[in-house]
Each structure stands twice: as structure tokens, then as C-alpha cells.
Design a protein around this motif. Structure first.
Motif, short mmCIF file in Angstrom:
data_model
loop_
_atom_site.label_atom_id
_atom_site.label_comp_id
_atom_site.label_asym_id
_atom_site.label_seq_id
_atom_site.Cartn_x
_atom_site.Cartn_y
_atom_site.Cartn_z
N ASP A 113 -9.58 78.39 -19.76
CA ASP A 113 -10.69 77.93 -20.62
C ASP A 113 -11.05 76.49 -20.33
OD1 ASP A 113 -10.09 80.39 -21.87
OD2 ASP A 113 -11.07 79.65 -23.68
N LEU A 114 -10.05 75.62 -20.36
CA LEU A 114 -10.30 74.19 -20.25
C LEU A 114 -10.83 73.81 -18.86
CD1 LEU A 114 -9.97 71.61 -21.99
CD2 LEU A 114 -7.82 71.23 -20.81
N ILE A 115 -10.16 74.29 -17.81
CA ILE A 115 -10.55 73.89 -16.44
C ILE A 115 -11.95 74.43 -16.12
CG2 ILE A 115 -9.96 74.05 -13.97
CD1 ILE A 115 -7.85 72.44 -15.37
N ILE A 116 -12.22 75.70 -16.49
CA ILE A 116 -13.54 76.27 -16.20
C ILE A 116 -14.62 75.47 -16.92
CG2 ILE A 116 -15.03 78.32 -16.44
CD1 ILE A 116 -12.46 80.01 -16.06
N LYS A 117 -14.35 75.10 -18.18
CA LYS A 117 -15.33 74.29 -18.93
C LYS A 117 -15.55 72.95 -18.25
CE LYS A 117 -14.74 76.00 -23.64
NZ LYS A 117 -14.07 75.70 -24.91
N GLU A 118 -14.49 72.33 -17.77
CA GLU A 118 -14.62 71.01 -17.12
C GLU A 118 -15.45 71.12 -15.84
OE1 GLU A 118 -10.56 68.90 -18.82
OE2 GLU A 118 -10.54 69.76 -16.82
N ILE A 119 -15.21 72.19 -15.06
CA ILE A 119 -16.00 72.38 -13.83
C ILE A 119 -17.47 72.56 -14.19
CG2 ILE A 119 -16.39 73.92 -11.83
CD1 ILE A 119 -13.36 74.47 -11.86
N TYR A 120 -17.72 73.33 -15.27
CA TYR A 120 -19.08 73.54 -15.75
C TYR A 120 -19.77 72.22 -16.07
CZ TYR A 120 -20.10 78.48 -16.32
OH TYR A 120 -20.42 79.77 -16.09
N VAL A 121 -19.06 71.36 -16.81
CA VAL A 121 -19.66 70.08 -17.23
C VAL A 121 -20.09 69.28 -16.00
CG1 VAL A 121 -19.18 67.85 -18.34
CG2 VAL A 121 -18.44 69.95 -19.44
N VAL A 122 -19.20 69.21 -14.99
CA VAL A 122 -19.51 68.43 -13.78
C VAL A 122 -20.69 69.04 -13.03
CG1 VAL A 122 -18.60 67.68 -11.54
CG2 VAL A 122 -17.14 67.59 -13.55
N MET A 123 -20.62 70.36 -12.78
CA MET A 123 -21.67 71.01 -11.99
C MET A 123 -23.03 70.96 -12.70
SD MET A 123 -20.29 71.73 -9.25
CE MET A 123 -21.82 72.32 -8.57
N LEU A 124 -23.02 71.27 -13.99
CA LEU A 124 -24.29 71.28 -14.73
C LEU A 124 -24.90 69.89 -14.80
CD1 LEU A 124 -23.51 73.68 -17.73
CD2 LEU A 124 -24.66 74.22 -15.61
N SER A 125 -24.06 68.86 -14.94
CA SER A 125 -24.58 67.48 -15.00
C SER A 125 -25.25 67.12 -13.68
CB SER A 125 -23.45 66.49 -15.30
OG SER A 125 -22.85 66.82 -16.51
N ILE A 126 -24.57 67.41 -12.55
CA ILE A 126 -25.13 67.08 -11.23
C ILE A 126 -26.48 67.78 -11.03
CG2 ILE A 126 -24.81 67.33 -8.71
CD1 ILE A 126 -21.76 67.06 -9.24
N VAL A 127 -26.47 69.11 -11.27
CA VAL A 127 -27.69 69.90 -11.05
C VAL A 127 -28.83 69.41 -11.95
CG1 VAL A 127 -28.70 72.21 -11.25
CG2 VAL A 127 -26.49 71.94 -10.18
N SER A 128 -28.51 69.13 -13.22
CA SER A 128 -29.58 68.72 -14.14
C SER A 128 -30.17 67.38 -13.73
CB SER A 128 -29.07 68.66 -15.58
OG SER A 128 -28.11 67.66 -15.72
#
Lengths: 305, 181
Positions: A113-128
């Protein structure tokens, strides 16, 4: 009322709410030409409390369906560059399986849960940030062109990396529908990275693949969308089988999401005809940023509160 | 319209924030759960190795109490209960969605504990929510994970759900595929 027990997730959800979420995400995915997994997976976890590994596996299965639907529609419209899709697939099918195994390792350590969420935060921030910055610049250029009396060329991507890659002549291949020449070894590399993220994050990877095809290879937006959906069917199906073998796919959850997303995607595709490419990328960027902020809030709450 | 949708997306998770998946971060111990299989069969013994290490010293934690609360999906199985009263015995039927079992894991050495428990269910497929609580010297940590069980071959399930997804998606694509973007 409308309460449905999900056998594998082992919890009760309001079926109507899941269908509505599917409809909403389907609409947005039809509007922006992406699978919508980057929105659906975290929302299944945040809103309904579905364990991240089950949310990832089930969403990847429903993406297989929405990608099949979209790929057929785009193939009919001539937006699929088959050779490019096959080259991407050469990398993505390996990447997605590596991603599935990583999720299983994280699951045994209780960290999925935690690691997948952290990867999401990084990837979504870069893309946005890329989408917002580029979309903002493109809108400004379009306004200037119109103010100077010139004609605004819609959906022209101005990003230096694409031009530099197109200038590499080593192992170059011409793509007729996209009208660009690219080195054959770049698409499999993009495919592997996107496949890896798809396997870990339970997404088709459209929100990374489409910007990559547009900004790295210089592919026109519609051809990027069509080609991405075409390769996504195979990548997502491969990931779906991998996750189902690991017991991460809840059939009832898949059917509930599909009931909403298939209809929503068609409505979104209709709506997309009314918005310009630059505006679409700008709105898409802000939406991705909103999800990133939500997830960051969730990660910080889990880690520090 | 689009602005409203974005706002809705931002607000929806906040409205349900308290219903989230719960804490996954442990305070004192690093706990890893390794089930013997990825997917078990109903009636089969669920065997899982639990490794506990100290978060600070990174050394194995010996002599801890490892309690497992298993919530096993029952598929809506009907349970009959007899309730005695002054006028006779009432027979009550209740639908079972999941059965909760508490079991202790045995230490097998080196900070490794083994959990052995039957997948006691009438359902053909579903999930087992495994909530582990590790306690030692007043320090306690909890970890939750989901393990699946299936009566049929997992390969069949995997192929069936994926092919069904492709078939449904292709069907929708063929019907609505004429829409011009």
C-alpha cells in the motif's frame, strides 16, 4: 441498499458507488484517451478501502476491457501505428511481469500500500507538471499567433527532446501515420519502463505512455492515443493474468467498474470533440495534480500521524 | 462542467477519508508474511511464515506473541442456531459472509513464526483477510494482508477473467467504435 460483498477483497462496498466511480473515471479516460487506471486504482483504495494489491490487479483486468474497446475504435479511425505498437510491446510485456513480481514482494512485507502510493505521488506529480507547463506554453503561443494575425496550428507539440530523437539516424525507422522517423531501440525502452510501472501501479500506463510518445518521440496526439491503446490491450492482459494467478483479481469488482467505465468512456470520447488539444492537456494536468495531492495527504497521514 | 468534475474528484476521497485502508506502517517491528502458496484451496491448510525483526536493531525478534485474526469469506453460507426460550426452542438462520478465527503462530526459531490454520469455508473462491498482531514487552504492531483461496485451477480463473474482459471491451468497441473523436 446496493451493498455487494467482494469475495477476494473480502469486504462490502456500495455497488452503485463503484459503478458511479467507473462512470466518472470512464468519462475522463474517454475524454483524455487514457485507460484511467491512474485515477481508478488509488480511488478504490482511498474511497472503498480495497487493499492496494486487489485494487491494482482488478483495475488492470478492467483496463484490458476498456483498452480493447478504445483500440478497436481508434483502429477504425486509422490512428494506430502498428509497427510502433509492436516495438513498444517488445519491452512492455517484460516490464509488466517484473512489476507484478515486485508487488508480490512488497505484499509479503506488508508494504504494498505505502510504496505503491509513494510511487504514484512521484509519477503523478512529474506528469502533471510537464502537462501543465507545456499546455500553458502551447495556449500562450496559440493566443500570440492569433493576435499577430497568423493561423493557429492546433495540437503542435513544441518540445526539444522529440526533435533531437528524430534527428538520430542510427537504426532509424519511418512511421507513415505519425510522419516522423525514430530510432527502433527507443520504443522498447519506453515500453519496458511503462510496463514496469503498469505492473506495479495497476495502470495501463497511458498517462505516462502518451506524454512519452508525444514529447520523447514527437508522435501526434491522436496517433499516440490510438497506438497506446492498441499496445495496452496486450500489456494489460499480460498483467491481468499475472495478478489473477497471484490472487489479486476480484471478478465482482471488475464487473462493477466495467458497468460504469464502458459507458463513461463512450460519453467522454464524444465530449473530447468539443475541446482543443492544448486545453485538454492543461485540464488533464490539473486533474492528475489533484489526485497526486490527495495521495500525498494519504501517505503523510499513514507515515506520520 | 470539467471544473466541477475535477472538484468532485478532489472532494470524493476526503469524504471517505475515515474509511481508508488503514495504517500499513509499523512502529516497532518489520513484519513480513510469506504464505506457502499464492492461492490456497478451500479446506486446505493455510501455512504462512512470519518473519519479525526489530525496526531499530534489525535483529530477529525472539519470543514474541504473534496472533493472527483470520477473516475467511464464507460465500453467504447459512448457519442454523438454536435459541432456547420459555415457550420452546427458536431456530434462527443467519447468513455468514465471513468467519473470524483467532490463531497463534508458533515460533520456529530465528525470529520466524509459523501460522498453520485450515481455510475453513464453504465458498468456492474468495479472500482471507489476515490481521497479524505482534507483541513483545508492551510493544505491539499490527499488519493486515489479503490472501486468496479458490476451488478451481488458478490458471483457468486467470484466463477466464482476462478473456472475458477482452470480449466485453471488444464488444463495446464494435458497437460504439464508429464514434469520431
Amino acid at each position: 441498499m446496493f451493498e455487494i460483498y467482494l469475495p477476494i477483497a473480502n469486504l462490502t462496498v456500495n455497488g452503485l458507488e463503484v459503478i458511479l466511480l467507473g462512470l466518472l473515471v470512464g468519462f475522463l479516460s474517454g475524454l483524455f484517451g487514457v485507460g484511467g487506471g491512474f485515477l481508478m486504482t488509488p480511488m478504490l483504495n482511498i474511497i472503498f478501502g480495497i487493499p492496494m494489491n486487489v485494487a491494482v490487479g482488478s483495475d488492470l483486468t478492467q483496463i484490458t476491457a476498456t483498452a480493447s474497446s478504445g483500440a478497436i475504435a481508434h483502429r477504425r479511425m486509422g490512428n494506430v501505428e502498428v509497427r510502433l505498437a509492436l516495438l513498444i510491446l517488445a519491452g512492455s510485456v517484460f516490464g509488466v511481469q517484473v512489476g507484478v513480481q515486485l508487488v508480490n514482494i512488497l505484499k509479503t512485507r506488508g508494504l504494498s500500500d505505502l510504496i505503491i502510493k509513494e510511487i504514484y505521488v512521484v509519477m503523478l506529480s512529474i506528469v502533471s507538471f510537464i502537462l501543465i507547463a507545456e499546455g500553458w506554453k502551447a495556449r500562450g503561443n496559440a493566443r500570440k499567433a492569433i493576435a499577430n494575425g497568423g493561423e493557429h496550428v492546433r495540437d503542435k507539440i513544441e518540445f526539444g527532446l522529440g526533435t533531437r530523437i528524430q534527428n538520430i539516424k542510427f537504426m532509424s525507422m519511418h512511421l507513415h501515420k505519425a510522419e516522423v522517423s525514430i530510432p527502433v531501440f527507443i520504443p522498447p525502452l519506453i515500453g519496458f519502463v511503462v510496463g514496469l510501472l503498469a505492473g506495479i501501479m495497476g495502470v495501463g500506463g497511458g498517462f505516462i505512455m502518451i506524454p512519452s510518445l508525444i514529447y520523447i518521440l514527437g508522435i501526434p496526439t491522436l496517433v499516440a492515443i490510438g497506438t497506446d491503446l492498441f499496445q495496452m490491450v496486450i500489456t494489460a492482459a499480460s498483467g491481468s493474468i499475472g495478478h489473477a494467478l497471484s490472487g489479486n483479481v476480484d471478478l465482482y469488482l471488475v464487473l462493477l467498474i466495467l458497468a460504469g467505465s464502458t459507458i463513461g468512456a463512450q460519453l467522454g470520447a464524444k465530449a473530447s470533440r468539443k475541446v482543443s488539444g492544448e486545453k485538454l492537456r492543461l485540464i488533464f494536468g490539473f486533474m492528475v495534480l489533484a489526485v497526486a495531492v490527495q495521495l500525498l495527504h494519504s501517505v503523510l497521514k499513514t507515515s506520520y500521524l | 462542467m470539467l471544473a466541477k468534475l475535477i472538484l468532485l474528484l478532489a472532494v470524493l476521497p476526503l469524504a471517505h477519508a475515515s474509511e481508508g485502508a488503514g495504517s500499513v506502517q509499523t512502529k516497532y517491528f518489520d513484519i513480513s508474511i510469506e504464505p506457502q502458496k499464492k492461492v490456497f484451496a478451500p479446506g486446505e491448510l493455510l501455512v504462512a511464515k512470519i518473519t519479525v525483526t526489530d525496526k531499530n536493531t534489525k535483529k530477529p525478534v525472539l519470543g514474541a506473541s504473534v496472533l493472527a485474526e483470520l477473516s475467511i469469506y464464507q460465500g453467504g453460507d447459512v448457519e442454523k442456531i438454536e435459541l432456547p426460550s420459555e415457550s420452546g426452542v427458536y431456530l434462527i438462520e443467519q447468513k455468514l459472509l465471513n468467519k473470524k478465527i483467532v490463531a497463534g503462530a508458533q515460533e520456529i526459531g530465528g525470529g520466524v513464526y509459523e501460522l498453520v490454520r485450515e481455510v475453513d469455508t464453504e465458498a468456492a473462491w474468495g479472500g482471507i483477510t489476515l490481521k497479524l498482531t505482534v507483541t513483545k514487552e508492551g510493544k505491539s504492531d499490527t499488519l493486515t494482508t489479503v490472501i486468496s483461496f479458490m476451488e478451481f485451477t488458478v490458471w483457468k480463473y486467470a484466463l477466464l477473467v482476462t478473456l472475458a474482459a477482452i470480449a466485453i471491451g471488444s464488444g463495446v468497441g464494435f458497437i460504439f467504435g464508429g464514434i469520431k473523436h
